[in-house]
Structures are given as C-alpha cells and as structure tokens.
Motif scaffolding. Structure first.
Motif, mmCIF file in Angstrom:
data_model
loop_
_atom_site.group_PDB
_atom_site.id
_atom_site.type_symbol
_atom_site.label_atom_id
_atom_site.label_comp_id
_atom_site.label_asym_id
_atom_site.label_seq_id
_atom_site.Cartn_x
_atom_site.Cartn_y
_atom_site.Cartn_z
ATOM 1 N N GLU B 87 29.302 29.258 23.522
ATOM 2 C CA GLU B 87 30.404 28.464 22.994
ATOM 3 C C GLU B 87 31.746 29.157 23.113
ATOM 4 O O GLU B 87 32.693 28.588 23.625
ATOM 5 C CB GLU B 87 30.160 28.120 21.524
ATOM 6 N N SER B 88 31.823 30.404 22.641
ATOM 7 C CA SER B 88 33.138 31.034 22.575
ATOM 8 C C SER B 88 33.708 31.235 23.977
ATOM 9 O O SER B 88 34.908 31.379 24.139
ATOM 10 C CB SER B 88 33.049 32.373 21.846
ATOM 11 N N ALA B 89 32.847 31.212 24.983
ATOM 12 C CA ALA B 89 33.333 31.397 26.347
ATOM 13 C C ALA B 89 34.186 30.226 26.798
ATOM 14 O O ALA B 89 34.937 30.344 27.756
ATOM 15 C CB ALA B 89 32.171 31.577 27.294
ATOM 16 N N SER B 90 34.080 29.091 26.096
ATOM 17 C CA SER B 90 34.870 27.944 26.526
ATOM 18 C C SER B 90 36.345 28.173 26.228
ATOM 19 O O SER B 90 37.196 27.536 26.823
ATOM 20 C CB SER B 90 34.381 26.674 25.849
ATOM 21 N N VAL B 91 36.642 29.053 25.315
ATOM 22 C CA VAL B 91 38.035 29.410 25.077
ATOM 23 C C VAL B 91 38.319 30.632 25.925
ATOM 24 O O VAL B 91 37.717 31.684 25.749
ATOM 25 C CB VAL B 91 38.285 29.730 23.599
ATOM 26 N N ILE B 92 39.260 30.470 26.811
ATOM 27 C CA ILE B 92 39.447 31.484 27.838
ATOM 28 C C ILE B 92 39.848 32.833 27.257
ATOM 29 O O ILE B 92 39.417 33.886 27.706
ATOM 30 C CB ILE B 92 40.471 30.988 28.870
ATOM 31 N N THR B 93 40.625 32.811 26.173
ATOM 32 C CA THR B 93 41.050 34.062 25.547
ATOM 33 C C THR B 93 39.884 34.859 25.015
ATOM 34 O O THR B 93 39.918 36.085 24.970
ATOM 35 C CB THR B 93 41.952 33.817 24.334
ATOM 36 N N ALA B 94 38.864 34.122 24.550
ATOM 37 C CA ALA B 94 37.776 34.802 23.852
ATOM 38 C C ALA B 94 37.012 35.713 24.800
ATOM 39 O O ALA B 94 36.463 36.729 24.390
ATOM 40 C CB ALA B 94 36.848 33.774 23.244
ATOM 41 N N ILE B 95 36.994 35.348 26.075
ATOM 42 C CA ILE B 95 36.097 36.027 27.007
ATOM 43 C C ILE B 95 36.381 37.516 27.065
ATOM 44 O O ILE B 95 35.504 38.336 26.779
ATOM 45 C CB ILE B 95 36.238 35.411 28.408
ATOM 46 N N GLU B 96 37.613 37.856 27.404
ATOM 47 C CA GLU B 96 37.915 39.271 27.616
ATOM 48 C C GLU B 96 37.780 40.081 26.327
ATOM 49 O O GLU B 96 37.231 41.178 26.329
ATOM 50 C CB GLU B 96 39.320 39.444 28.183
ATOM 51 N N GLY B 97 38.301 39.526 25.219
ATOM 52 C CA GLY B 97 38.240 40.250 23.961
ATOM 53 C C GLY B 97 36.806 40.508 23.541
ATOM 54 O O GLY B 97 36.448 41.610 23.107
ATOM 55 N N HIS B 291 43.713 45.716 38.110
ATOM 56 C CA HIS B 291 42.305 45.916 37.745
ATOM 57 C C HIS B 291 41.573 44.576 37.830
ATOM 58 O O HIS B 291 40.876 44.176 36.910
ATOM 59 C CB HIS B 291 42.185 46.472 36.330
ATOM 60 N N LYS B 292 41.772 43.875 38.931
ATOM 61 C CA LYS B 292 41.204 42.524 39.040
ATOM 62 C C LYS B 292 39.705 42.507 38.777
ATOM 63 O O LYS B 292 39.174 41.580 38.195
ATOM 64 C CB LYS B 292 41.468 41.964 40.436
ATOM 65 N N LYS B 293 39.033 43.550 39.214
ATOM 66 C CA LYS B 293 37.583 43.568 39.081
ATOM 67 C C LYS B 293 37.147 43.585 37.626
ATOM 68 O O LYS B 293 36.051 43.176 37.284
ATOM 69 C CB LYS B 293 37.021 44.805 39.804
ATOM 70 N N GLN B 294 38.051 44.099 36.753
ATOM 71 C CA GLN B 294 37.675 44.197 35.346
ATOM 72 C C GLN B 294 37.702 42.834 34.658
ATOM 73 O O GLN B 294 37.114 42.658 33.603
ATOM 74 C CB GLN B 294 38.648 45.120 34.632
ATOM 75 N N PHE B 295 38.420 41.872 35.254
ATOM 76 C CA PHE B 295 38.534 40.570 34.600
ATOM 77 C C PHE B 295 37.166 39.914 34.518
ATOM 78 O O PHE B 295 36.415 39.887 35.489
ATOM 79 C CB PHE B 295 39.526 39.681 35.347
ATOM 80 N N GLY B 296 36.862 39.414 33.311
ATOM 81 C CA GLY B 296 35.529 38.887 33.073
ATOM 82 C C GLY B 296 34.608 39.948 32.513
ATOM 83 O O GLY B 296 33.504 39.664 32.078
ATOM 84 N N ARG B 297 35.077 41.216 32.523
ATOM 85 C CA ARG B 297 34.251 42.289 31.970
ATOM 86 C C ARG B 297 34.999 43.072 30.901
ATOM 87 O O ARG B 297 34.626 44.174 30.558
ATOM 88 C CB ARG B 297 33.828 43.254 33.077
ATOM 89 N N GLY B 298 36.103 42.514 30.401
ATOM 90 C CA GLY B 298 36.810 43.207 29.346
ATOM 91 C C GLY B 298 38.087 43.866 29.809
ATOM 92 O O GLY B 298 38.297 45.047 29.601
#
Lengths: 184, 553
Positions: B87-97, B291-298
């Motif tokens: 669920e929280s992944a649907s909010v884009i901000t939540a992903i990285e945090g 650090h493009k590779k880090q996106f989606g991983r924090g």
C-alpha cells in the motif's frame, strides 16, 4: 510455508465475468444517474417567484445535467469493464474480504447513539460507542475497552461540555440526581 | 514596504503567549493526527470545528493553520517508519524513505524530510506573503462573470484531476453540488430538495458532511478490511545527535530548493494538488541525481525533494484560498468552512476587511514552521509510540469523536443519523474508487458559484455570452483547457511511472513476482512454498553459471 499465488497475467485485461464488485459499481453508477434524474425532476418542483431574472431553478438544472452526464459515462464505463481503483491505506489489508459483520455492528452502534444519546447522556453513550466499536474491531479485553470508553466519555464531557460550553446532555439519571446546575 | 509592516503587526499578534499556545497546540495535534493512519488534516479540522465555536476566531484560525502544516509533517513520519507492504508504495514519497529506514537510515530520512519541510514551508510562506496581497488587490476588481469562470475552473480541474478517472471525479463533484442545493435558497427563499423535512430546510451542514465522509467513511472502510496482527514499525536505530551526515546535507539541499520551486506554483493552481508536485519532484531528482542507481533503494534525494514539494504545495494552496476564496483541495475546502463559521468570507476583500486576522495567520505560519522543526526531531520517539496505538482503539476513537462533532453542529441526534448515512456514502465511494475531495469542494463552492452566476446574469440581463466574453473570464476558460489537458497527461505519466516503480520494487520482494520471473506464463504453479522458489532459483543459477563456464571454454 505455502503461499497462495494468484497467477497474474501481464497486462490488466478488462474483467469479463460479472464479479460482485462490478455489479456493485454498476449499481452505484446507476445511483449517480438516478440522483441526476431526481435533481432534474426536483428542479421542476421548485417554485419560481415572478420577476426573478435568474430563478432558483437554473443551477439545479446545471447540476442535474452534470450528474446525468457523469452517470451515463460511468454506466458505459462499467459495462465496458473499466472499474475504479479501490482506495488504499496503511491499515487496510488489500487481500482481505469485506467484513460485513463488523460493519453491521458499527452501524448498529451508531443507531444506538441516535436513540440513547439524550437518555443516557453523552459520557455514557460515548463509553458504549467507543467500547463497542473497539470490541467490534477486534480489541481483546472487553473491560479495557469499556474503561477506556468511560474515561474518554467523561473527559470529553468535562472538556467540551463544561469547559468550552457545548450543550452535551448529561443524561436523565444524572439530571435526576444532580439537577440542571453547573458542575463546578 | 507596506506589507512588511503589516506582517510585523501580524507577528506582534501571533507571538502573544495566548496565540503562541494555540499555534503550539495546533502543530502538536496536527502532527499527531498526521502520524496516525486514517486521520488527515481535513478530517481533524472538520472534527474540531464544531467543538471550538466558543474560541475567538483568531485563536481558532491559528490553531487550524497549525493543524494544516503539522499534518503534512506527520504524514512523512508514517510513510517512512510504517512498513506495510504494497500500500504505502502507492505514494511515491513513501518509497525512498521506507527503503532508507529499512537500511537503518531512518533517522536521516526523518531528518531530511523535517528540515526539507521547514525550508520549503518557510520559503513558500514568504512567497505567499509576497504574492497574496498583490493577487488580492487584483482580484478586488474582478466582475461576477470572472468569478463564475474561476469557480468553473476550480470545479472542472478538481473534478477531473483529483481522482483515478474523470467521470468518477465529476460524479463526486455533482453529488456535492446536489447536497449543497438542499435547503432554503438564499435570495428567493424557496425550499429545494428538502423532501418536506424540517430538518433539511436549513440545508445539510458542510461540517457534518466532511466529518461523515472523512471520519466515518474512512473508519468503516478500514474496518471492513482491517489489517490484523502486530503493527510493523521499522525501528530508528541511530541516535538523534547524528541524524544527518555531511554527505546527507550535501545531497539534500538542492532537492529541497528544487522541490520548493516545483511545489509552490503547482499548489497555487488547481492542477491535482500536492500529489502531482511530489511526483514531478521525484522524477526531477531522479534525473538530476548522480546516484540514479540508488533510486528505489533508499536515495535521500527521493525523500528530500518530494517532501519539500509537498509542503511548498500546501502553502501554495493557501494563495487562491486567501485571495479568491477558492479551495483546490479537500483540506482547503474545510478551512474555508472554518472561516465561514466565524462569519468571515475568504476572498479578495479579506485582506482589507480582516487584515489583522490574515496577517496574524500568515505570521503564525512562519512560527508554526519553526515550532514543527523544533518539536519534530526530538519528539520522533513519541510519534513512533503513537504509531503503535492498537488499531481497534484508534478507529473506535475516530468514530466517537465523529459522533461528538456531528452532535455538536446543532445539538440534534438527527445529525448523528445523517452522519451515518453520508458516512455510508463515503464508504461506498472509497470502495469503488470515487474521490471524496471533489464532493467537499463542490459542496462549498456550489452555493458561492450560484450566487456569482446570478449576479453575473443579472448584470448582463440574462445574456449568456457575457459570461464567456469578459476578457478575464475568457482567459480563464482558455487556461482551463490547458490545465485539464496538461493535468491528465501528467496523471497518466505519473500512473505509469508509479506502476513501473512498484513492479521493479515488488520484483525483489514478493514471492508472486519471483514466481513470475522464474516460470513462464502457463507453466506457473498455482501453489508454491518459498523453499521451492529458493531451490528452483539456486538450481537455475547453478545451471546458468555452468553455461557461462561452458561458453568461456
């Protein structure tokens, strides 16, 4: 440990079968259309005083047109298999089925509030509503739920009723014992 | 500068101990409800409205402003620390945090969100201070036809853009407009849609509808599918002294500023609200990052930018609200109701008629931002505790306060019944993906729109042409077309972007995705154990390694 896996096909194809959700959506879309019709018919029933340049009917006509238009679009959309995205949330288990029994209990609690608020007073009604809702939602210990409800009820009664001056009923029993005067 | 002295006067009001206390209570309550899932600022203000009638308007408005800003801060804490899969992944901000917290960098994520929110909130409030009086001064000269155009713009953009599909948004808007029609019409005194019921002749209270939709509707919706079991909170490991390293600061400050630059303008125009702003900021940061590779991983930029954009947009929303009386989000609509309940009509005249209050409000926004920064970093431990409230008690509390708020509107139990009925409507709308925000906006703007439409038509003596031909109105309609087209295009891009992101995230975590990768369609087993997946994966990797060695020879 076995995990249930629903086979997922790549693209989300429109559902061909008439699932409960799809029927429900169709009913709601029809309801939107129906509301539009109701608004239209109701608009004719509004009396227009003579001499008014723009009567009280104009806006209702616009609103009914909006609702009927949206309703038609929605009905066609659902018929063609375009369903809405359910809202998601942190506390929602998206794989769970709708628990109608819990909802029924909560609705009954609210009906109870409507009937009992003046009789029992806010503080006691709030205690029952809070305790009942917590138990319906899965609180483990009934005495904790009811005690917490009672504390919340009395606290809100004192803070808002006595402190901020809202007229919250204290209940027949309390009034008979204490009388109508201020508490403090 | 005249405005500066007015602002200083506002500060003089806002720093009085009494008002400071209300600002403090506001940000505290706002953050608390922002942290708690299921409660948002819109609902909190709606709930508190009937309960605070006895407060003086300035105190109440300052409190509500605190709740508004506090709610934005609190929300990020929840998405960073609460680990609910999917669920929280649907909010884009939540992903990285969330990813950062899982890597043990939760403290840094919270800190960059809080400081970013402070930076963005302060800059955006300064922009609000600069622009709002100018716009208000311009708007005073607008004709009723121009206001009709503005309201139509707000209707259409809110209806079309605040939701998953246009027809659903418009339907929601229409229902809100219809509810707004119920009652006695103001100029002619005719009863409309009251079904002969006395209780409906005064109309249905906006507060009641808001509480019903946001509190009861949401609580019922969650109750139907409540997640059971323990609440998965990611522990914050590092101490608060060392929240952000020098490197973190270096990577954060540009995203904060870019996020502000993106968020504020988007907040001021009705184009889908903060959602679009956070998405745009995220996409921008990903493009600019080294650090493009880090996106989606924090990646810390992915927290800093969107959080700043979110807060800047929240301040931007206040511009049309204060200067034109136009709400562009549900929370803004409720705040307008708050003003109205004290007999104050937000609009071009507000800066003149209620100058003291407006400047005190703006000053309190600056103060609220500082309070939030000071409060939030040290208090994070308390917010984590708050997240652990057992859900049965949380939602029972929401329902109890909803009943209290509904009853306090007119002290009549019929209102509690209406609360239940509209709450059921809110439940069904959530269930079938209808956005509730357009309903609230329609309910509040509907009567205003009707008044302006009548005034405009009376001035033009019934000619519809004048409604469109006024230069400002014509511009509005032209802009409307651009806004809707751009908004829909952006939304589609956002959806696609989010889905791709979610898919790539899921691929590394969920067993279903693992099955999808390991077996081709048609060969997928319907029931597998995680062990099967592991052995299958191991054998395949071994086989692949063998093949590689083979190739080398």
């Amino acid at each position: 440990m076995t995990t249930d896996i629903t086979p997922t096909s790549g693209a989300a194809s429109p559902p061909r079968r008439w699932s409960g959700d799809r029927i429900g959506e169709l009913v709601f879309a029809a309801l939107v259309f129906g509301l539009g019709l109701y608004a239209l018919i109701g608009a004719f029933a509004i009396r227009t005083p003579a001499g008014a340049q723009v009567g009280p009917r104009v806006f209702p006509f616009l609103v009914s047109a909006l609702l009927i238009g949206a309703g038609v679009a929605l009905i066609f959309g659902v018929l063609r298999g375009r369903l809405g995205q359910r809202e998601e949330g942190e506390d929602i288990d998206s794989s769970a089925r709708t628990d109608w029994w819990t909802i029924t209990k909560l609705v009954l609690l609210f009906v109870g509030v409507v009937l009992l608020l003046d009789v029992l007073g806010w503080w006691l009604t709030a205690a029952l509503l809070f305790g009942g809702a917590a138990l319906s939602l899965g609180a483990k210990k009934w005495w904790i739920a009811l005690t917490a409800g009672l504390v919340l009820g009395i606290a809100t009664q004192i803070l808002f009723g006595e402190g901020l001056g809202l007229f919250l009923p204290r209940g027949w029993a309390f009034d008979a014992w204490y009388g109508p005067g201020p508490l403090f | 500068m005249d405005n500066i002295s007015l602002l200083l006067q506002g500060f003089a009001t806002a720093v009085q101990p009494e008002y400071l206390l209300f600002a403090f209570i506001g940000v505290l309550v706002g953050t608390a409800v922002g942290v708690l899932p299921g409660i948002g600022p819109a609902m909190t203000v709606a709930l508190l409205l009937p309960l605070t009638y006895s407060l003086p308007p300035t105190a109440a408005i300052i409190t509500f402003a605190g709740i508004y800003y506090g709610g934005m801060y609190g929300g990020s804490t929840t998405s960073i620390l609460l680990n609910t899969p999917g669920e929280s992944a649907s909010v884009i901000t939540a992903i990285e945090g969330n990813k950062m917290a899982k890597l043990g960098r939760g403290a840094a994520a919270l800190a960059t969100a809080a400081i970013g929110s402070f930076v963005a909130g302060t800059i955006a409030t300064a922009l609000l201070t600069l622009f709002a009086p100018v716009i208000a001064g311009f708007a005073v000269n607008l004709a009723p036809a121009d206001f009709v155009a503005l309201i139509v713009v707000a209707f259409i953009t809110v209806g079309a853009l605040l939701g998953s599909s246009v027809s659903r948004g418009i339907a929601s808007l229409g229902i809100g407009l219809l509810i707004g029609l119920v009652g006695t019409e103001q100029t002619t005194g005719q009863a409309r849609y009251t079904m002969g019921m006395l209780a409906l002749s005064d109309g249905i209270s906006v507060v009641l509808v808001a509480v019903a939709l946001f509190a009861v509707g949401e609580a019922l919706y969650v109750a139907a599918r409540l997640r059971s079991g323990p609440i998965p909170i990611i522990p914050v490991t590092r101490g608060w002294r060392s929240w952000m390293s020098r490197e973190d600061w270096r990577r954060s400050w540009k995203p904060w500023l870019r996020g502000t630059a993106i968020g504020f303008p988007i907040g001021t125009i009705p184009a889908g609200g903060a959602d679009v702003a956070t998405f745009l900021s995220y996409a921008t940061e990903k493009r600019f990052s080294r650090h493009k590779k880090q996106f989606g991983r924090g990646a810390i930029e992915g927290v800093a930018g969107p959080e700043a954009a979110n807060n800047a947009a929240a301040a931007g929303v206040l511009v049309p609200l204060l200067t034109l009386g136009l709400p562009t989000t549900a929370t803004a609509a409720i705040i307008i109701t708050a003003f109205q309940s004290y007999g104050i009509q937000p609009g071009p005249q507000l800066f003149q008629s209620q100058g003291d209050l407006v400047w005190a409000l703006i000053a309190s926004l600056y103060i609220g931002n500082v309070l939030l920064l000071v409060l939030n970093l040290p208090l994070a431990g308390i917010w984590v505790k708050l997240l652990q409230i057992p859900r049965p008690y949380l939602y029972a509390g929401i329902l109890t306060f909803a009943a209290l708020g509904a009853y306090a509107v007119r002290f009549s139990t019929i209102d509690v019944l209406i609360l239940l009925i509209v709450g059921a409507l809110g439940y069904v709308m959530r269930r079938f993906g209808y956005p509730v925000a357009p309903l609230i906006v329609g309910l509040i703007l509907g009567p205003m729109g009707e008044q302006q439409l009548r005034k405009a038509l009376q001035l033009s003596q019934g000619s519809m042409g004048d409604l469109v031909l006024h230069p400002f109105a014509a511009t509005c309609y032209a802009v409307l077309i651009v806004l809707v087209a751009a908004g829909l295009w952006l939304k589609r891009r956002q959806n696609r972007y989010e889905r791709a992101l979610e898919a790539s995230l899921a691929a590394t975590t969920s067993p279903a995705a693992a099955v999808d990768r390991l077996w081709d369609e048609g060969e997928r087993p319907s029931e597998v154990s995680t062990d099967t997946i592991r052995t299958e994966e191991a054998t395949r990797m071994a086989r692949a390694a063998q093949r590689d060695r083979h190739d080398e020879r």
